[in-house]
Design a protein around this motif. Structure first.
Motif, short mmCIF file in Angstrom:
data_model
loop_
_atom_site.label_atom_id
_atom_site.label_comp_id
_atom_site.label_asym_id
_atom_site.label_seq_id
_atom_site.Cartn_x
_atom_site.Cartn_y
_atom_site.Cartn_z
N SER A 24 0.85 -1.19 0.00
CA SER A 24 0.00 0.00 0.00
C SER A 24 0.89 1.24 0.00
N PRO A 25 0.31 2.39 -0.35
CA PRO A 25 1.10 3.63 -0.28
C PRO A 25 1.64 3.89 1.12
N GLU A 26 0.88 3.54 2.13
CA GLU A 26 1.35 3.75 3.51
C GLU A 26 2.56 2.87 3.83
N GLU A 27 2.56 1.66 3.29
CA GLU A 27 3.69 0.76 3.52
C GLU A 27 4.94 1.27 2.80
N GLY A 51 5.25 5.36 4.38
CA GLY A 51 5.16 5.54 5.83
C GLY A 51 3.73 5.77 6.27
N LYS A 52 3.51 5.62 7.55
CA LYS A 52 2.15 5.69 8.09
C LYS A 52 1.55 7.08 8.00
#
Length: 100
Positions: free
Chosen positions: A79-82, A85-86
């Motif tokens: 995912s984009p968060e992975e 970053g969060k």
């Protein structure tokens, strides 16, 4: 087109004021090969050729890295968060990149 033989310069020429002549020969893809003991010792190239060769080397390293990653790809999607970053927040410009 200049023959490579026309661009061979003995290293002794540099100590006899010939450096200027050797440097003037460099350009338009014509490197000067400096000979020492009848063997190539150095190559003089233009700054443009140096940049072109350096960029080609960097591109080839990126190509090899991409090939290695493709070879070891297990199909896992992040995912984009992975990836970022969060605290990842999409841009407010209306453009949302697509991730596969």
């Amino acid at each position: 087109m200049t023959s490579i033989l026309d661009n061979l310069v003995p290293v002794s020429e540099f100590s006899h004021g010939g450096a200027s002549r050797a440097f003037n020969r460099v350009g338009d893809g014509n490197p000067v090969v400096v000979m020492k003991n009848n063997k190539p010792s150095a190559v003089i190239i233009s700054p443009d050729d140096y940049r072109r060769f350096t960029e080609a080397e960097e591109n080839f390293a990126l190509y090899l890295e991409a090939q290695e990653r493709l070879k070891n790809d297990d199909g896992t999607l992040l995912s984009p968060e992975e990836v970022f970053g969060k605290d990842y927040k999409p841009a407010d410009d209306g453009y949302e990149p697509e991730f596969e």
